[in-house]
Design an enzyme around this catalytic site. Structure first.
Site, PDB file in Angstrom:
ATOM      1  N   ALA A  91     -21.941-105.121 -35.545  1.00 36.41           N
ATOM      2  CA  ALA A  91     -21.692-105.492 -34.145  1.00 36.41           C
ATOM      3  C   ALA A  91     -20.890-104.406 -33.417  1.00 36.41           C
ATOM      4  O   ALA A  91     -21.076-104.195 -32.211  1.00 36.41           O
ATOM      5  CB  ALA A  91     -20.947-106.815 -34.089  1.00 36.41           C
ATOM      6  N   ASP A 148     -10.808 -96.307 -37.411  1.00 36.77           N
ATOM      7  CA  ASP A 148     -10.275 -96.039 -36.070  1.00 36.77           C
ATOM      8  C   ASP A 148      -8.751 -96.069 -35.991  1.00 36.77           C
ATOM      9  O   ASP A 148      -8.163 -95.294 -35.221  1.00 36.77           O
ATOM     10  CB  ASP A 148     -10.876 -97.016 -35.046  1.00 36.77           C
ATOM     11  CG  ASP A 148     -12.270 -96.591 -34.608  1.00 36.77           C
ATOM     12  OD1 ASP A 148     -12.672 -95.453 -34.899  1.00 36.77           O
ATOM     13  OD2 ASP A 148     -12.967 -97.406 -33.963  1.00 36.77           O
ATOM     14  N   GLY A 179     -13.465 -99.844 -38.746  1.00 35.24           N
ATOM     15  CA  GLY A 179     -13.391 -98.846 -39.813  1.00 35.24           C
ATOM     16  C   GLY A 179     -12.079 -98.071 -39.814  1.00 35.24           C
ATOM     17  O   GLY A 179     -10.991 -98.637 -39.880  1.00 35.24           O
ATOM     18  N   ARG A 206     -20.617 -90.683 -32.720  1.00 39.72           N
ATOM     19  CA  ARG A 206     -21.753 -91.551 -32.378  1.00 39.72           C
ATOM     20  C   ARG A 206     -22.226 -91.259 -30.951  1.00 39.72           C
ATOM     21  O   ARG A 206     -23.425 -91.185 -30.678  1.00 39.72           O
ATOM     22  CB  ARG A 206     -21.315 -93.016 -32.524  1.00 39.72           C
ATOM     23  CG  ARG A 206     -22.432 -94.034 -32.402  1.00 39.72           C
ATOM     24  CD  ARG A 206     -22.020 -95.375 -32.988  1.00 39.72           C
ATOM     25  NE  ARG A 206     -21.749 -95.263 -34.404  1.00 39.72           N
ATOM     26  CZ  ARG A 206     -20.499 -95.247 -34.921  1.00 39.72           C
ATOM     27  NH1 ARG A 206     -19.444 -95.399 -34.161  1.00 39.72           N
ATOM     28  NH2 ARG A 206     -20.333 -95.078 -36.224  1.00 39.72           N
ATOM     29  N   ASP A 229     -26.415 -93.241 -39.560  1.00 42.04           N
ATOM     30  CA  ASP A 229     -25.498 -93.279 -40.692  1.00 42.04           C
ATOM     31  C   ASP A 229     -24.340 -92.356 -40.352  1.00 42.04           C
ATOM     32  O   ASP A 229     -24.535 -91.281 -39.789  1.00 42.04           O
ATOM     33  CB  ASP A 229     -26.195 -92.831 -41.978  1.00 42.04           C
ATOM     34  CG  ASP A 229     -25.551 -93.487 -43.195  1.00 42.04           C
ATOM     35  OD1 ASP A 229     -25.479 -94.730 -43.232  1.00 42.04           O
ATOM     36  OD2 ASP A 229     -25.095 -92.763 -44.100  1.00 42.04           O
TER      37      ASP A 229
END
Ligand code: IMP
Length: 196
Positions: A11, A152, A150, A178, A69
Site C-alpha cells: 500500500a 524511512d 521500511g 522510486r 523492486d
C-alpha cells in the site's frame, strides 16, 4: 484515463506511485486487478526480481503493467542489504527489526553513506522496458519520524538533515529512487501515447 497495473500489494508503494504520477494515470494494485496470488521474487538482482514480477502478472492479465523492486545499498556493508533489503533481519522480519539490524551492523562505523535504488520493469507492446532510480544519502544513528515505510526513519537523503520519515511525502515523492524510476517510465510512455 490511462491505466496501468502495478504488480504489488504494498500500500505504501501504491500510494507513492499514485502521488508521483498524478491524476493522469489510473494505477491499479494487484488486488484491484483481481490477482490474489503472491508474486515470485527469486532473483539475485533488482532487475531479475522486477522482471520476474512483471512477467508473472502479464501471464495472468495480458494488460500493460509494471513491477518495481527496490533496495538499500550501504557502502561499508559492501552494498548490503541490496536485493535482500525487505528480509534483512530474517524471512518475515518487520521494518523495525530490519532497522534495528541495520543500526547494529553500523554501530562501529563512521561512514554511513548509502543509497536507495529502484528498478522498474514495464511490460509495454509485448516487450519489457527497464527504468532505474537512485537517491544517495546517509544512515542515521537512530530512528526518527513516522511517515513512509521500511527504512524511512533511518535514511537521510543527500541535501537534507532529516530522514524520509520526517520529510513531507511530497518531498520524498519528488526526489526518491522510486520517483526517479517512475518518472523515467512516465517520460517513456508520454513519447508513445498520443495526447487525448
Ligand atoms: P521489495 O522491493 O518489495 O522487494 O522490498 C524492498 C524493501 O526495501 C522494502 O520492503 C523496504 O524495506 C525497503 N524500501 C524500498 N523502498 C523504500 C523506501 O522508499 N523507503 C524505505 N524503505 C524502502
Amino acid at each position: 484515463m490511462k491505466s496501468l497495473v502495478f504488480a504489488t500489494n504494498n500500500a505504501h508503494k501504491i500510494r507513492e506511485v499514485r502521488q508521483i504520477l498524478g491524476s493522469d494515470w489510473n494505477i491499479q494494485s494487484l488486488a484491484e486487478a483481481g490477482i490474489s496470488s503472491d508474486l515470485p521474487e527469486t532473483g539475485t538482482t533488482l532487475h531479475e526480481n522486477a522482471e520476474e514480477k512483471a512477467r508473472a502478472v502479464v501471464h495472468l492479465i495480458q494488460l500493460p503493467c509494471f513491477a518495481e523492486d527496490s533496495g538499500l545499498e550501504v557502502d561499508v556493508l559492501s552494498g548490503a542489504p541490496g536485493v535482500y533489503t525487505a528480509r534483512y533481519a530474517g524471512e518475515n522480519a518487520s521494518a523495525v527489526e530490519n532497522n534495528q539490524k541495520l543500526l547494529q551492523e553500523l554501530c562501529d562505523h563512521q561512514d554511513r553513506s548509502a543509497r536507495f535504488r529502484a528498478v522498474v520493469a514495464l511490460w509495454w507492446n509485448d516487450h519489457l522496458h527497464f527504468f532505474e532510480g537512485v537517491i544517495n544519502g546517509t544512515i542515521a544513528h537512530q530512528l526518527d519520524g513516522s511517515d513512509g515505510f521500511g527504512y524511512d526513519p533511518l535514511f537521510i537523503p543527500e541535501g537534507y538533515d532529516q530522514p524520509f520519515a520526517r520529510l513531507p511525502p511530497s518531498v520524498k515523492n519528488s526526489i526518491s529512487h522510486r520517483a526517479r524510476a517512475i518518472e523515467a517510465m512516465a517520460e517513456f510512455l508520454k513519447q508513445r501515447i498520443p495526447n487525448e
